[in-house]
Design an enzyme around this catalytic site. Structure first.
Site, mmCIF file in Angstrom:
data_model
loop_
_atom_site.group_PDB
_atom_site.id
_atom_site.type_symbol
_atom_site.label_atom_id
_atom_site.label_comp_id
_atom_site.label_asym_id
_atom_site.label_seq_id
_atom_site.Cartn_x
_atom_site.Cartn_y
_atom_site.Cartn_z
ATOM 1 N N SER A 176 -35.133 11.250 -7.989
ATOM 2 C CA SER A 176 -34.870 11.438 -6.566
ATOM 3 C C SER A 176 -33.529 10.803 -6.184
ATOM 4 O O SER A 176 -32.489 11.183 -6.721
ATOM 5 C CB SER A 176 -36.028 10.871 -5.748
ATOM 6 O OG SER A 176 -35.916 11.179 -4.394
ATOM 7 N N ASP A 428 -39.774 21.736 -3.807
ATOM 8 C CA ASP A 428 -39.469 20.352 -3.448
ATOM 9 C C ASP A 428 -39.208 20.228 -1.947
ATOM 10 O O ASP A 428 -38.316 20.883 -1.404
ATOM 11 C CB ASP A 428 -38.246 19.867 -4.230
ATOM 12 C CG ASP A 428 -38.136 18.354 -4.279
ATOM 13 O OD1 ASP A 428 -38.498 17.703 -3.287
ATOM 14 O OD2 ASP A 428 -37.676 17.826 -5.309
ATOM 15 N N HIS A 456 -42.300 16.717 -5.970
ATOM 16 C CA HIS A 456 -41.227 15.744 -6.126
ATOM 17 C C HIS A 456 -41.611 14.532 -6.970
ATOM 18 O O HIS A 456 -40.753 13.935 -7.618
ATOM 19 C CB HIS A 456 -40.771 15.289 -4.734
ATOM 20 C CG HIS A 456 -39.514 14.499 -4.723
ATOM 21 N ND1 HIS A 456 -38.263 15.068 -4.923
ATOM 22 C CD2 HIS A 456 -39.294 13.169 -4.548
ATOM 23 C CE1 HIS A 456 -37.339 14.138 -4.860
ATOM 24 N NE2 HIS A 456 -37.928 12.979 -4.637
#
Length: 479
Positions: A176, A428, A456
């Site tokens: 991320s 996502d 995610h």
């Protein structure tokens, strides 16, 4: 233009090792690095990291010390979160089995790396005086991904001191926001990198904060539809809870046991969980607890409210709130100006964000459920979370700042020579897939694994499959 600064090696303050069951040797490191690499005289901060390698007991003592294993560094998401212990992390087993030693380095300002808190900011020199807002804002501006890259380079130079250049490079694994850091790393100091792994971390390079939120709000709408398809009765449940909050809490909201306030808008932000595996059921469980309390007692018990206090960790990880939009401000002239709030207000599905609406429960069309928001930060967070309330003026100053340093070098990324292996998730909700594709096409030497059956947090929820696909990108061939 990216500012490339001289990076001195970090100073090792102390380290200590211990053995963890499962043949794991964990070492806790504390490093010292400059607070501001452009102004080394401005003081220093402490970085914390845990390294992990195999604990081996040879039958015969080795004739000579073995060569050090290559490093792979895990960069956590957020921004705002420290790392879990190596024995609890899905990367550890995969990395050790492939011959690496792993470093879990907490980003500056989070975890145990001189963590930022409201009291800590107030205790800065002048941080509680007439210029407190300016001083605290200046400090927080140093907590973004460009300086995290410099921290990594400083630590790398220390840990690989004496090795030849090709062995002194290390691998990084960015989840991320850790991927955003990784792409800044490719822009600033590619000479320090051997290879890069990304999971949900293909940052929206070249996109404004407004473009990011226009895209992610649409993804959030899709996830709301999935939620109400699975739990259709929760539309009425949510309205029952919202009506109670507004009736009993008024404009300020219901006082929470640990401080702060529960308002309808704050409740609707728990949709942030929709972006991960299990998030839909997690939100349903919250509503189930609240409804059961109302149905049985006519009020919200402490037990039903407690999960909401820690659902999003803004009180203990304030960088996650106060710098969230700043990670999309790439260079001078880039201003967030509460982008998520402005974009959300322009969408009829999120009319509850409008200041003109007196009642959130009446702000949607008849028959239409209230929609939850996603990974967005709003001004009202700084009215409802106890740790954030004192920082409202600082948050406003950061939201209107326009003097941000650049984060990416597009020309450098176009000629990148460092291999990049990325997992990209089509649904996502946090890192828009279309923007991720644009970034993958921009950066030279990227191989991508794409899937529409993962969310995610798949690096944790589907760890084995994610790791297998990433290392297959590295090790296999494509005919």
């Amino acid at each position: 233009m990216l500012q490339r600064l001289a990076i001195p090696a970090a100073k090792l303050l102390r380290s200590k090792s211990h053995i963890v069951p499962g043949q794991l040797l964990v070492t806790e490191h504390f490093f010292q690095v400059p607070l501001d690499y452009a102004n080394p005289s401005a003081g220093s901060i402490t970085l914390f990291g845990r390294s992990a390698t195999k604990h081996e007991v040879p039958i015969f003592p080795p004739d000579e010390l073995p060569s050090p294993k290559p490093w792979i560094v895990y960069l956590e998401g957020g921004p705002g979160f420290g790392n879990r212990e190596p024995q609890d992390h899905p990367l550890t087993r995969t990395a050790l089995s492939r011959g690496y030693q792993v470093l879990y380095l907490d980003h500056r300002g989070v975890g145990l790396s001189t963590p930022v808190s409201t009291e800590m900011l107030a205790r800065l020199p002048g941080g509680n005086g007439p210029n407190a807002v300016e001083i605290q804002t200046k400090y927080l501006k140093l907590m973004r991904q460009d300086n995290t890259v410099r921290d990594c380079e400083a630590v790398r130079k220390l840990l690989t001191d004496g090795l030849p250049e090709h062995k002194a490079r290390w691998s990084i694994f960015g989840q991320s926001y850790g991927g955003f850091i990784s792409i800044s790393y490719l822009s600033l100091h590619p000479e320090g990198l051997r290879e890069v792994f990304l999971t949900g971390g293909l940052a929206p390079v070249g996109k404004t904060a407004d473009q990011v939120y226009q895209a992610t709000f649409q993804r959030t709408i899709e996830r709301n539809a999935a939620y109400y398809q699975k739990f259709p009765d929760d539309a009425e449940t949510l309205r029952q809870i919202a009506t109670h909050i507004e009736k009993e809490g008024g404009k300020q909201g219901l006082p929470l046991p640990g401080g702060g306030f529960l308002t309808v808008p704050r409740l609707l932000t728990i949709g942030i969980a929709f972006g991960g595996h299990g998030g839909v059921d997690q939100v349903h469980t919250i509503l189930l607890q609240l409804k059961a309390s109302l149905d049985q007692f006519g009020f919200l018990t402490r037990a039903s409210l407690a999960p909401l206090e820690t659902f999003t960790a803004f009180d203990t990880n304030i960088i996650y709130a106060i710098l969230h939009e700043a990670i999309y401000c790439d260079g001078p002239g880039s201003v967030s100006n509460w982008s998520a709030h402005r974009v959300g207000q322009s969408l009829p599905q999120f009319s509850w964000l409008s200041r003109d609406n007196v009642s959130s429960t009446s702000s949607t069309a008849p028959g239409q459920p209230l929609l939850f928001s996603g990974e967005m930060i709003f001004p009202f967070h700084f009215d409802t979370y106890p740790e954030l309330i004192p920082l409202r003026a600082v948050a406003e100053r950061l939201a209107t700042a326009s003097d941000w340093p650049a984060l990416y070098d597009i020309e450098q990324l176009r000629k990148n020579e460092v291999p990049v292996y990325a997992a990209s998730y089509i649904p996502d909700m946090y890192v828009d897939y279309e923007f991720a594709k644009d970034t993958a096409n921009l950066i030279k030497n990227v191989k991508t694994f794409e899937t529409n059956v993962m969310y995610h947090n798949a690096v944790r929820a589907k760890a084995e499959e994610v790791m297998q696909n990433l290392f297959t990108l590295r090790d296999d061939v494509i005919d």
